[in-house]
Design an enzyme around this catalytic site. Structure first.
Site, PDB file in Angstrom:
ATOM      1  CB  CYS A  17      25.731  42.759  14.752  1.00  0.00           C
ATOM      2  SG  CYS A  17      24.927  41.741  16.019  1.00  0.00           S
ATOM      3  CB  CYS A  49      30.173  41.654  21.473  1.00  0.00           C
ATOM      4  SG  CYS A  49      28.710  42.726  21.470  1.00  0.00           S
TER       5      CYS A  49
END
Length: 266
Positions: free
Chosen positions: A69, A187
């Protein structure tokens, strides 16, 4: 067993690369969907959740952990490394340096969450590459959530609409002077929308994510005993702090994993 965690299902894009690089390793994947989205929360929230999941994965005796992440890497990895010096910790960050090497026009787009773009870690990375190219950074509010919903329902209309909105806001993509010829996916959710993004930016634009680079770095850092060459294919254990059906649907759709998802209360 190698631990992997993300705010939701986006880290499955990294898990896919990890399994390709280390097919005999076992993985435990935690989606913190009950406390998502990270990308639109403050840094304190992300740090608290990262610490909680790290404690859980350490209780499972993982020798290495991948923070799959970008937002959690930016907010927490430096503190987690200080708190757990014996744990091999691998994070993710937008692939700006490879993008600079590939770009011919010297104009590079970066799509990421608002928290990632605002973080000190990203700003330092951006400054380190600023001499090699100009960057157009775009916060994509809601896109990670839309991708999560599409994994469960199969309805990609919201994802497509957001991809169109954000790429149009960035300017002109193409291979001519002054155009954005390289797009960095900042992302881990966004690779699952890469086909839609490709349709928006055109075939001549290079789209880069960091899954393969993270997998190679993980292989370098984990003990050889974690990935024995002659062992059968590794297993994946899937956990979520949210509703299991979202992770279950995404794991089946994108990784072909039929394994049941277990709910985690941490």
């Amino acid at each position: 067993m190698i631990g992997v965690f993300d705010s939701g299902i986006g880290g499955l894009s990294v898990l896919k690369a990890l399994r390709a690089e280390m097919p005999h390793a076992h993985f435990i994947y935690v989606a913190d969907s009950g406390y998502a989205p990270y990308g639109e929360r403050d840094e304190a929230h992300v740090l608290e959740r990262s610490r909680a999941i790290t404690r859980y994965l350490l209780s499972q005796n993982v020798p290495a952990m991948v923070i799959a992440c970008n937002t959690a890497t930016a907010a927490a990895i430096h503190l987690l490394r200080a708190e757990h010096p014996g744990l091999a910790l691998i994070g993710v960050e937008p692939a700006l340096k490879p993008a600079v090497a590939l770009s011919q026009t010297g104009r590079i787009g970066v799509v990421a969450t608002r928290s990632t773009l605002a973080s000190a870690k990203f700003q330092a990375l951006l400054a380190s590459q600023a001499g090699g190219a100009s960057f157009v950074a775009q916060a994509c509010d809601g896109l990670a959530d839309a991708i999560e919903r599409s994994a469960e329902t199969g309805d990609t209309a919201e994802t497509i609409a957001l991809c169109a909105r954000y790429t149009q806001a960035m300017g002109i993509f193409g291979t001519e002077n002054g155009q954005i010829d390289t797009l960095v996916l900042g992302c881990t959710h966004y690779p699952f929308a890469s086909d839609h993004l490709r349709a928006m930016v055109g075939g001549g634009v290079q789209i880069i994510d960091n899954g393969e680079a993270v997998a190679r770095q993980t292989r370098r850092l984990v003990p050889a005993s974690v990935m024995p060459a002659n062992a059968p294919p590794g297993q994946v254990s899937l956990f979520t702090t949210g509703q299991p059906q979202t992770l279950q649907a995404a794991a089946r759709r994108w990784l072909g994993l039929p394994d049941p998802v277990k709910t985690l209360l941490i």
